[in-house]
Design an enzyme around this catalytic site. Structure first.
Site, PDB file in Angstrom:
ATOM      1  N   HIS A  48     138.412  74.421  84.311  1.00 13.24           N
ATOM      2  CA  HIS A  48     139.225  75.616  84.054  1.00 13.24           C
ATOM      3  C   HIS A  48     138.432  76.895  83.834  1.00 13.24           C
ATOM      4  O   HIS A  48     139.003  77.980  83.785  1.00 13.24           O
ATOM      5  CB  HIS A  48     140.149  75.371  82.857  1.00 13.24           C
ATOM      6  CG  HIS A  48     140.926  74.107  82.988  1.00 13.24           C
ATOM      7  ND1 HIS A  48     140.491  72.909  82.464  1.00 13.24           N
ATOM      8  CD2 HIS A  48     142.069  73.836  83.647  1.00 13.24           C
ATOM      9  CE1 HIS A  48     141.349  71.956  82.772  1.00 13.24           C
ATOM     10  NE2 HIS A  48     142.314  72.478  83.494  1.00 13.24           N
ATOM     11  N   ARG A  92     142.758  80.245  87.754  1.00 17.90           N
ATOM     12  CA  ARG A  92     144.153  80.322  87.302  1.00 17.90           C
ATOM     13  C   ARG A  92     144.517  81.696  86.718  1.00 17.90           C
ATOM     14  O   ARG A  92     145.477  81.821  85.933  1.00 17.90           O
ATOM     15  CB  ARG A  92     144.463  79.258  86.243  1.00 17.90           C
ATOM     16  CG  ARG A  92     144.542  77.875  86.837  1.00 17.90           C
ATOM     17  CD  ARG A  92     144.733  76.813  85.785  1.00 17.90           C
ATOM     18  NE  ARG A  92     144.653  75.511  86.430  1.00 17.90           N
ATOM     19  CZ  ARG A  92     145.710  74.731  86.686  1.00 17.90           C
ATOM     20  NH1 ARG A  92     146.908  75.087  86.295  1.00 17.90           N
ATOM     21  NH2 ARG A  92     145.556  73.591  87.283  1.00 17.90           N
ATOM     22  N   ARG A 129     141.170  83.766  67.214  1.00 17.63           N
ATOM     23  CA  ARG A 129     142.384  84.028  67.989  1.00 17.63           C
ATOM     24  C   ARG A 129     143.018  85.318  67.512  1.00 17.63           C
ATOM     25  O   ARG A 129     143.134  85.564  66.304  1.00 17.63           O
ATOM     26  CB  ARG A 129     143.369  82.856  67.824  1.00 17.63           C
ATOM     27  CG  ARG A 129     144.776  83.192  68.257  1.00 17.63           C
ATOM     28  CD  ARG A 129     145.675  81.997  68.464  1.00 17.63           C
ATOM     29  NE  ARG A 129     147.075  82.321  68.289  1.00 17.63           N
ATOM     30  CZ  ARG A 129     147.802  83.090  69.116  1.00 17.63           C
ATOM     31  NH1 ARG A 129     147.254  83.627  70.191  1.00 17.63           N
ATOM     32  NH2 ARG A 129     149.067  83.333  68.860  1.00 17.63           N
ATOM     33  N   ILE A 130     143.440  86.145  68.468  1.00 16.44           N
ATOM     34  CA  ILE A 130     144.188  87.353  68.150  1.00 16.44           C
ATOM     35  C   ILE A 130     145.493  87.272  68.932  1.00 16.44           C
ATOM     36  O   ILE A 130     145.475  87.074  70.149  1.00 16.44           O
ATOM     37  CB  ILE A 130     143.385  88.619  68.537  1.00 16.44           C
ATOM     38  CG1 ILE A 130     142.677  88.399  69.869  1.00 16.44           C
ATOM     39  CG2 ILE A 130     142.387  88.980  67.459  1.00 16.44           C
ATOM     40  CD1 ILE A 130     141.842  89.541  70.298  1.00 16.44           C
ATOM     41  N   THR A 150     150.211  87.432  68.643  1.00 16.87           N
ATOM     42  CA  THR A 150     151.430  87.958  68.033  1.00 16.87           C
ATOM     43  C   THR A 150     152.248  86.802  67.463  1.00 16.87           C
ATOM     44  O   THR A 150     152.034  85.639  67.815  1.00 16.87           O
ATOM     45  CB  THR A 150     152.297  88.722  69.053  1.00 16.87           C
ATOM     46  OG1 THR A 150     152.602  87.847  70.129  1.00 16.87           O
ATOM     47  CG2 THR A 150     151.590  89.950  69.563  1.00 16.87           C
ATOM     48  N   MET A 184     152.336  79.906  68.571  1.00 20.47           N
ATOM     49  CA  MET A 184     152.346  78.663  69.341  1.00 20.47           C
ATOM     50  C   MET A 184     150.968  78.042  69.619  1.00 20.47           C
ATOM     51  O   MET A 184     150.861  77.151  70.449  1.00 20.47           O
ATOM     52  CB  MET A 184     153.091  78.890  70.671  1.00 20.47           C
ATOM     53  CG  MET A 184     154.509  79.418  70.449  1.00 20.47           C
ATOM     54  SD  MET A 184     155.485  79.598  71.948  1.00 20.47           S
ATOM     55  CE  MET A 184     155.966  77.904  72.243  1.00 20.47           C
ATOM     56  N   ASP A 242     157.863  90.381  66.475  1.00 22.96           N
ATOM     57  CA  ASP A 242     159.314  90.275  66.392  1.00 22.96           C
ATOM     58  C   ASP A 242     159.737  89.593  65.105  1.00 22.96           C
ATOM     59  O   ASP A 242     158.916  88.995  64.409  1.00 22.96           O
ATOM     60  CB  ASP A 242     159.902  89.569  67.624  1.00 22.96           C
ATOM     61  CG  ASP A 242     159.117  88.348  68.014  1.00 22.96           C
ATOM     62  OD1 ASP A 242     158.179  88.498  68.825  1.00 22.96           O
ATOM     63  OD2 ASP A 242     159.396  87.278  67.482  1.00 22.96           O
TER      64      ASP A 242
HETATM   65  N1  HPA Z   1     158.044  82.335  68.451  1.00 17.84           N
HETATM   66  C1  HPA Z   1     156.904  81.778  68.849  1.00 17.84           C
HETATM   67  N2  HPA Z   1     155.836  82.473  69.152  1.00 17.84           N
HETATM   68  C2  HPA Z   1     155.901  83.810  69.059  1.00 17.84           C
HETATM   69  C3  HPA Z   1     157.058  84.447  68.659  1.00 17.84           C
HETATM   70  C4  HPA Z   1     158.176  83.660  68.335  1.00 17.84           C
HETATM   71  O1  HPA Z   1     159.228  84.174  67.988  1.00 17.84           O
HETATM   72  N3  HPA Z   1     156.811  85.781  68.666  1.00 17.84           N
HETATM   73  C5  HPA Z   1     155.536  85.940  69.071  1.00 17.84           C
HETATM   74  N4  HPA Z   1     154.981  84.751  69.312  1.00 17.84           N
END
Ligand code: HPA
Length: 233
Positions: free
Chosen positions: A5, A44, A88-89, A91, A181, A205
């Site tokens: 990879h 990839r 790791r960076i 959201t 995740m 979010d």
């Molecule tokens: N769920 C999972 N992973 C995320 C989310 C979420 O709402 N927002 C940003 N990464």
């Protein structure tokens, strides 16, 4: 040369590696935060670059989304390319009232709903935990930079679109700050290989209210997180 990879030569990847999920984020970071960066991987489309930050050699490698994807990249970075410090960076989605859009989260530990560690540990529960030195350094750095970061337990989930609208409640009751995740896999693989790992996130979010950041808000909080990540390493 390289791995299935990552098509790079030995020595092309630094011991310090930043890990955004999005490969285009890796490109953006290389082009805007690193000096003399060179792209070492395009397999990839999972772009990886090595460059310099304040004289320190740093790589930045996209990981893709989810525990299987980050597991593949971190395994190869550590075992085939000698990565020693992984940051790791990313959201996350907040599930706490006092954790707002654009806030920065430092993940002390990552709980998970994934079966990956159940398989690995034969049904027993493993507490995936950040490297203490990186964690304390990031915490102190956040104070120095005047970033109001929160540190705590997060949830690494295998599910983005959950059928149950209330799935987050039990996790929130037990103090989980937010959901992403990848981190439980990153911390587990780093521990197994005796290298250092830490995750820093911005809240993109709110899973409870459904609010999410505008593009401009994302950019401002991304800059804060990047400042913290780069000064930590
Ligand atoms: N769920 C999972 N992973 C995320 C989310 C979420 O709402 N927002 C940003 N990464």
């Amino acid at each position: 040369m390289g791995t299935p990879h990552i098509k790079a030569e030995k020595g092309q990847i630094a011991e310090l590696v930043l890990l955004p999920g999005d490969p285009l984020r890796a490109k953006f970071i290389a082009e805007n935060y690193l000096e003399n960066s060179l792209c070492y991987n395009k397999v990839r489309g999972m772009l990886g670059y090595t460059g310099y930050y304040k004289g320190k050699r740093v790589s930045v490698q996209g990981t893709g989304m989810g525990m299987p994807s980050i597991s593949i990249y971190t395994h190869e970075l550590i075992n085939q390319f000698g990565a020693k410090r992984l940051l790791r960076i990313g959201t996350c989605g907040s599930i706490q009232k006092d954790l707002n859009l654009r806030d920065v989260v430092i993940a002390i530990s990552a709980s998970t709903d994934s079966a990956i560690n159940n398989l690995r540990f034969n049904g027993r529960n493993y507490a995936a935990t950040a490297d203490a030195e990186l964690l304390f350094t990031a915490w102190e750095t956040s104070k120095k930079l005047n970033i109001n970061a929160k540190a705590g337990n997060i949830l690494t989930s295998d599910v983005f679109y959950d059928d149950d609208p209330n799935f987050w409640k039990v996790w929130a009751d037990y103090g989980i700050l937010c959901i992403e995740m990848e981190t439980a896999a990153l911390y587990t693989i780093a521990a197994k290989n005796k290298v250092q790992a830490l995750t820093i996130l911005t809240v993109s979010d709110n899973i409870v209210s459904g609010d999410h950041c505008t593009a401009e808000e994302r950019e401002v909080s991304f800059k804060q997180m990047m400042g913290l990540a780069l000064e930590t390493i």
